[in-house]
Scaffold this active site. Structure first.
Site, PDB file in Angstrom:
ATOM      1  N   GLY A 256      15.812  26.059  46.254  1.00  0.00           N
ATOM      2  CA  GLY A 256      16.327  25.118  45.250  1.00  0.00           C
ATOM      3  C   GLY A 256      17.836  24.971  45.224  1.00  0.00           C
ATOM      4  O   GLY A 256      18.389  24.058  45.825  1.00  0.00           O
ATOM      5  N   ASP A 257      18.548  25.912  44.538  1.00  0.00           N
ATOM      6  CA  ASP A 257      20.009  25.822  44.475  1.00  0.00           C
ATOM      7  C   ASP A 257      20.641  27.071  45.073  1.00  0.00           C
ATOM      8  O   ASP A 257      21.693  27.513  44.649  1.00  0.00           O
ATOM      9  CB  ASP A 257      20.467  25.597  43.030  1.00  0.00           C
ATOM     10  CG  ASP A 257      20.028  26.710  42.093  1.00  0.00           C
ATOM     11  OD1 ASP A 257      19.222  27.556  42.532  1.00  0.00           O
ATOM     12  OD2 ASP A 257      20.486  26.748  40.939  1.00  0.00           O
ATOM     13  N   GLU A 258      19.944  27.640  46.074  1.00  0.00           N
ATOM     14  CA  GLU A 258      20.451  28.843  46.747  1.00  0.00           C
ATOM     15  C   GLU A 258      20.867  28.496  48.170  1.00  0.00           C
ATOM     16  O   GLU A 258      20.116  27.845  48.892  1.00  0.00           O
ATOM     17  CB  GLU A 258      19.355  29.914  46.829  1.00  0.00           C
ATOM     18  CG  GLU A 258      18.849  30.384  45.480  1.00  0.00           C
ATOM     19  CD  GLU A 258      17.507  31.092  45.635  1.00  0.00           C
ATOM     20  OE1 GLU A 258      16.676  30.939  44.722  1.00  0.00           O
ATOM     21  OE2 GLU A 258      17.300  31.754  46.683  1.00  0.00           O
TER      22      GLU A 258
END
Lengths: 349, 195
Positions: A256-258
């Protein structure tokens, strides 16, 4: 029998009424689903196709409204009302099972001899033909029921082929995705590509630095500004990560936002810290989206392969993750190194 | 060429000669083992290459293979749909023959981009007909012979068929109806045969 065209409204200049006399067998050929109903409401004649719908039951002699339930027009309760509907569309249904629905029309016969009710399966033909054993010979050539059935079957066959194609393409897409090494949204490397790079470095005993980067406030952007805004943020972050790294480095969207950044042959803590500082400062710049601005931040954990006697990528990723967690805990926009005592640092603009 | 036609060719080879033969033929024709997709459109080349490779691999003349494809389309259980759609043509074999004039329109209604050959039926007397089969690509006349023979069988009719050759884009098939009701016809119910 007589079939009479509707009488003209004004007697004066109207054309003469033309009475058509048809033998019953001629009527049966033209309208094999017609009924002749006497002025008392009793069925006097049943068309041959209609008769085949109730092979075990003689409809002639029974009352029309006992055999059929009249669904439309809804205000018809007795036969006299039905006669008055002349010209209106009728929706009937057999009262006994199978309760096949029929569509038709009712016209008066000459001399008040009752009415002619002509019926058809209408759009229910496909379903009805699954219930009754009828052949093409049961329909007159002007009736499009057989063509309707033909089309329904042809369409079903084509739909089956389309479905087969869709499944095959879906399978192919799935396989392609499995083989893919890039993230579709950002064009960055994916986890699979990262594993391949790290395995290669380990096998070749290459030294490398590794950063785990998590975005902060990304969930708020998604929730408050929508997923399209979230996607735009991810693309903007990807652009920043590409600009702040070198050709030989690997920038990965790991989830996701990694993000994970792998720095080939770069293990110098001061240089890595410099990159981390620049990244964090740039991530805090508002990202324009549709006239508004999205504000995010990030946290970073760093490891270098030279800190390990036998660098194991999996272990290094875990340690970088732990360092990332320490940075997050210390407040946003911070970075720190795994296995070193220094507190997570926050870059100053 | 519409994928339906290519796909029919492939299914015929797979169902008649088995997967292995099909793979060999597909490879010889420069195709992958997946072959054709019925809902896509192909240039004429691949189908022709498959037909050529099949003729060589099976040591059978092209015309015989095409004739067999026609029979296969009507009589193989996997193609039951086609047999049923053709039986919608009418209650007797002559009715079916008359319906061929409208096959183009019927097909267009269901699959507007499928360009089947144009068919034109001429009746000479009570039992003698000729069918003209017009298509840019040669060979549909032989497929028609196979289809007509299998459909006659389906209707229980006895017919003599003869492919009279191709002139320009037109192939001519003569049809002699020896007996319209020679044997018991196969069942056909409008609402479906499986009951």
């Amino acid at each position: 029998m007589n079939v009479q065209t509707p009488p003209a409204a004004d007697g004066g200049s109207a054309p003469p009424v033309c009475a058509v006399v048809l033998a019953t067998d001629a009527l049966d050929r033209l309208m094999p689903m017609a009924l002749i109903v006497s002025s008392t409401g009793h069925i006097r004649h049943v068309g041959p196709t209609l008769a085949r719908l109730r092979p075990a039951r003689a409809l002639a002699g029974t009352r029309l409204l006992e055999v059929f339930e009249l669904r439309r027009p809804h205000d018809v309760t007795c036969f006299a009302d039905l006669v008055a509907t002349a010209g209106a569309v009728l929706h009937l249904r057999f009262r006994d099972a199978p309760a096949t629905a029929l569509t038709g029309q009712c016209v008066p016969l000459a001399g008040g001899a009752g009415v002619l009710v002509n019926l058809s399966f209408g759009i229910g033909a496909v379903e009805a033909l699954g219930v009754y054993d009828l052949t093409g010979a049961d329909f007159p050539p002007t009736d499009l029921t057989v063509e309707l059935l033909y089309l329904a079957e042809a369409n079903a066959a084509i739909r089956a082929e389309s479905l087969r194609l869709t499944r095959r393409l879906q399978g192919a897409r799935h396989r392609a995705e499995e083989l893919s090494q890039t993230d579709a949204l950002t064009g960055l490397a994916n986890r699979r590509a990262m594993e391949m790079v790290l395995d290669r470095y380990r096998a070749a005993r290459e030294r490398f630095g590794l950063m785990q980067l998590d975005l902060d406030f990304f969930k708020q952007v998604n929730d408050e500004q929508g997923h399209a805004a979230g996607d735009e943020v991810l693309r903007a972050v990807a652009a920043i990560l590409r600009e702040e790294t070198r050709e030989q480095d690997t920038v990965v969207r790991a989830g996701g936002d990694e993000f994970v950044l792998v720095f080939h042959r770069l293990t110098d803590a001061a240089r890595l810290a410099g990159i981390a500082r620049r990244l964090l400062l740039r991530l805090e710049q508002p990202i324009p989206y549709g006239g508004a601005a999205c504000r995010i931040s990030g946290s970073i954990g760093i490891v270098v392969s030279t800190d390990y006697a036998a660098p194991d990528p999996e272990r290094m990723l875990q340690d970088a993750d732990a360092a990332l967690y320490a940075s997050k805990k210390a407040g946003r926009a911070r970075y720190c190194f795994a296995g070193r005592d220094a507190a997570p640092a926050r870059p100053e603009p | 060429m519409h994928g339906m036609i290519n796909r029919a060719l492939q299914c015929f080879l797979q169902d008649t000669y088995g997967e292995d033969r099909w793979h060999a033929i597909a490879a010889a024709a420069g195709l992958g083992p997946d072959g054709f997709e019925a809902m896509l459109t192909y240039p004429h080349g691949p189908a022709d290459a498959v037909l050529r490779a099949a003729a060589s691999d099976l040591s059978r003349p092209r015309e015989v293979i095409l004739d067999d494809i026609g029979t296969y389309l009507v009589s193989h259980p996997h193609m039951a749909v086609i047999r049923r759609l053709l039986r919608f043509g009418g209650p007797s074999f002559p009715d079916f023959l008359y319906s061929l004039d409208h096959l183009h329109e019927r097909t267009r209604l269901a699959l507007p981009d499928l360009r089947l050959p144009l068919l034109d039926l001429r009746q000479h007397d009570g039992t003698a007909f000729t069918l003209s089969v017009t298509h840019r690509v040669a060979g549909f006349g032989h497929v028609a012979v196979g289809i007509l023979r299998a459909m006659a069988d389906d209707y229980g009719a006895l017919v003599l068929l003869d492919h009279r050759g191709r002139r320009g884009e037109v192939e001519t098939v003569s049809i002699d109806l020896a007996a319209a009701a020679f044997a018991e016809p196969r069942t056909f119910r409008l609402g479906g045969d499986a009951r």
